[in-house]
Design an enzyme around this catalytic site. Structure first.
Site, mmCIF file in Angstrom:
data_model
loop_
_atom_site.group_PDB
_atom_site.id
_atom_site.type_symbol
_atom_site.label_atom_id
_atom_site.label_comp_id
_atom_site.label_asym_id
_atom_site.label_seq_id
_atom_site.Cartn_x
_atom_site.Cartn_y
_atom_site.Cartn_z
ATOM 1 N N GLY A 9 0.767 -1.244 0.000
ATOM 2 C CA GLY A 9 0.000 0.000 0.000
ATOM 3 C C GLY A 9 0.793 1.286 0.000
ATOM 4 N N GLU A 14 4.087 3.806 5.972
ATOM 5 C CA GLU A 14 2.850 3.012 5.928
ATOM 6 C C GLU A 14 1.794 3.737 5.098
ATOM 7 O OE1 GLU A 14 1.142 0.476 6.462
ATOM 8 O OE2 GLU A 14 1.465 -0.476 8.409
ATOM 9 N N ASP A 15 0.914 2.995 4.469
ATOM 10 C CA ASP A 15 -0.205 3.617 3.768
ATOM 11 C C ASP A 15 -1.243 4.123 4.764
ATOM 12 O OD1 ASP A 15 -0.931 1.038 4.554
ATOM 13 O OD2 ASP A 15 -1.819 0.467 2.633
ATOM 14 N N ASP A 35 -4.827 1.556 10.919
ATOM 15 C CA ASP A 35 -6.234 1.357 11.269
ATOM 16 C C ASP A 35 -6.311 0.874 12.721
ATOM 17 O OD1 ASP A 35 -8.913 0.773 11.343
ATOM 18 O OD2 ASP A 35 -8.841 -0.852 9.894
ATOM 19 N N PHE A 74 -14.049 2.469 5.052
ATOM 20 C CA PHE A 74 -13.044 1.798 4.231
ATOM 21 C C PHE A 74 -12.736 2.702 3.044
ATOM 22 C CE2 PHE A 74 -11.059 -1.239 1.438
ATOM 23 C CZ PHE A 74 -10.300 -1.966 2.342
ATOM 24 N N VAL A 75 -11.445 2.908 2.778
ATOM 25 C CA VAL A 75 -11.045 3.838 1.708
ATOM 26 C C VAL A 75 -10.108 3.155 0.720
ATOM 27 C CG1 VAL A 75 -11.392 6.039 2.906
ATOM 28 C CG2 VAL A 75 -9.288 4.789 3.312
ATOM 29 N N ASP A 132 -6.052 -0.435 -1.366
ATOM 30 C CA ASP A 132 -6.764 -1.343 -2.270
ATOM 31 C C ASP A 132 -8.027 -1.911 -1.654
ATOM 32 O OD1 ASP A 132 -5.327 -2.987 -0.341
ATOM 33 O OD2 ASP A 132 -5.967 -4.686 -1.569
ATOM 34 N N ARG A 166 -5.479 0.580 -6.439
ATOM 35 C CA ARG A 166 -4.329 1.232 -5.791
ATOM 36 C C ARG A 166 -3.835 2.426 -6.613
ATOM 37 N NH1 ARG A 166 -2.324 -1.972 -1.645
ATOM 38 N NH2 ARG A 166 -2.472 -4.218 -1.910
HETATM 39 P P1 IMP Z 1 -3.942 -2.185 10.940
HETATM 40 O O1 IMP Z 1 -3.002 -3.317 11.229
HETATM 41 O O2 IMP Z 1 -5.363 -2.505 11.373
HETATM 42 O O3 IMP Z 1 -3.470 -0.851 11.458
HETATM 43 O O4 IMP Z 1 -4.094 -2.063 9.395
HETATM 44 C C1 IMP Z 1 -3.045 -1.827 8.584
HETATM 45 C C2 IMP Z 1 -3.283 -2.355 7.191
HETATM 46 O O5 IMP Z 1 -4.647 -2.669 6.929
HETATM 47 C C3 IMP Z 1 -2.919 -1.290 6.201
HETATM 48 O O6 IMP Z 1 -1.534 -1.324 5.915
HETATM 49 C C4 IMP Z 1 -3.790 -1.631 5.021
HETATM 50 O O7 IMP Z 1 -3.159 -2.579 4.207
HETATM 51 C C5 IMP Z 1 -5.032 -2.271 5.622
HETATM 52 N N1 IMP Z 1 -6.165 -1.313 5.738
HETATM 53 C C6 IMP Z 1 -6.703 -0.815 6.862
HETATM 54 N N2 IMP Z 1 -7.724 0.028 6.589
HETATM 55 C C7 IMP Z 1 -7.817 0.079 5.235
HETATM 56 C C8 IMP Z 1 -8.668 0.817 4.322
HETATM 57 O O8 IMP Z 1 -9.561 1.598 4.680
HETATM 58 N N3 IMP Z 1 -8.425 0.605 3.000
HETATM 59 C C9 IMP Z 1 -7.453 -0.228 2.533
HETATM 60 N N4 IMP Z 1 -6.648 -0.913 3.347
HETATM 61 C C10 IMP Z 1 -6.811 -0.768 4.697
#
Ligand code: IMP
Length: 211
Positions: free
Chosen positions: A61, A120-121, A124, A177-178, A184, A190
């Site tokens: 991402g 990081e992209d 969450d 969700f974005v 993606d 992407r």
């Molecule tokens: P976390 O571990 O929950 O913080 O999530 C991190 C990963 O979840 C990111 O690097 C993304 O790949 C994916 N992710 C979380 N939210 C989204 C979203 O809204 N759109 C796309 N990918 C997401």
């Protein structure tokens, strides 16, 4: 209509492998570029005189954000020494986090004594960083910080998870969700320059539309 090509809008409804979704632009491309330029400037100032920045790009991402950030910082200070490597971690399948982090690719270069910037992209739940940061710290970098294009939900919680590790966020968004700018849905979309919120088109809506 072409999807996400420069100058063209993403249609209001898209069909993905997960079904039909309504889309709404939440971060237009120009706003993203302005903010990333600003982050590049801050980055160049923060690391000035500290030695090379070793960017650790979290794939897939963060690819667009990392290259834009790198170029923005270099424009401010052409002498800035930036190296880059990548890791690949994922916890998502479609729009759902599995809750289990999988590291599919580890850094190839040593992190010892380097000023490591994890790129990081989106943050969450923070699960990925919660897992990644301690494992990177074990390699004894000279410093460790995180730059994320987007922090979702609750930035305070993300900072809690990170403990003493600085988090530089491009944008803060809610729980939606974005997609776009590297983000993606099932590996699609992407390439978009802007970020769009996607919401499933429910059976009710479809039935009403058919009336
Ligand atoms: P976390 O571990 O929950 O913080 O999530 C991190 C990963 O979840 C990111 O690097 C993304 O790949 C994916 N992710 C979380 N939210 C989204 C979203 O809204 N759109 C796309 N990918 C997401």
């Amino acid at each position: 209509m072409g999807v996400g090509l420069e100058g063209l809008e993403l249609p209001r409804t898209i069909r993905t492998r997960e079904g039909l979704f309504n889309t709404e632009c939440v971060l237009p491309a120009e706003q993203i570029q302005r903010r990333v330029d600003q982050m590049g400037q801050e980055l160049a100032e923060r690391y000035s005189g500290r030695g090379a920045i070793h960017m650790l790009v979290v794939l897939n991402g963060a690819m667009h954000f990392a290259s834009d950030l790198m170029r923005a910082a270099q424009r401010v200070n052409p002498d800035l020494d930036i190296t880059a490597d990548h890791v690949r971690a994922s916890s998502y399948a479609g729009r759902q986090s599995s809750g289990v982090i999988r590291l599919q690719c580890t850094p190839s270069d040593s992190l010892a004594d380097k000023h490591v910037l994890v790129v990081e992209d989106i943050v969450d739940s923070g699960l990925t960083l919660d897992w990644l940061i301690p494992s990177l710290r074990a390699h004894h970098p000279a410093s460790l910080e995180v730059a994320a294009a987007v922090v979702k939900n609750n930035p305070a919680r993300a900072e809690n998870i990170l403990g003493g590790t600085a988090l530089h966020a491009g944008f803060e968004l809610g729980n939606d969700f974005v997609i776009g700018y590297g983000l993606d849905i099932d590996q699609q979309y992407r390439h978009l320059d802007s970020v769009y919120k996607v919401t499933p088109v429910t059976a009710d809506v479809l039935a009403t539309a058919a009336l």
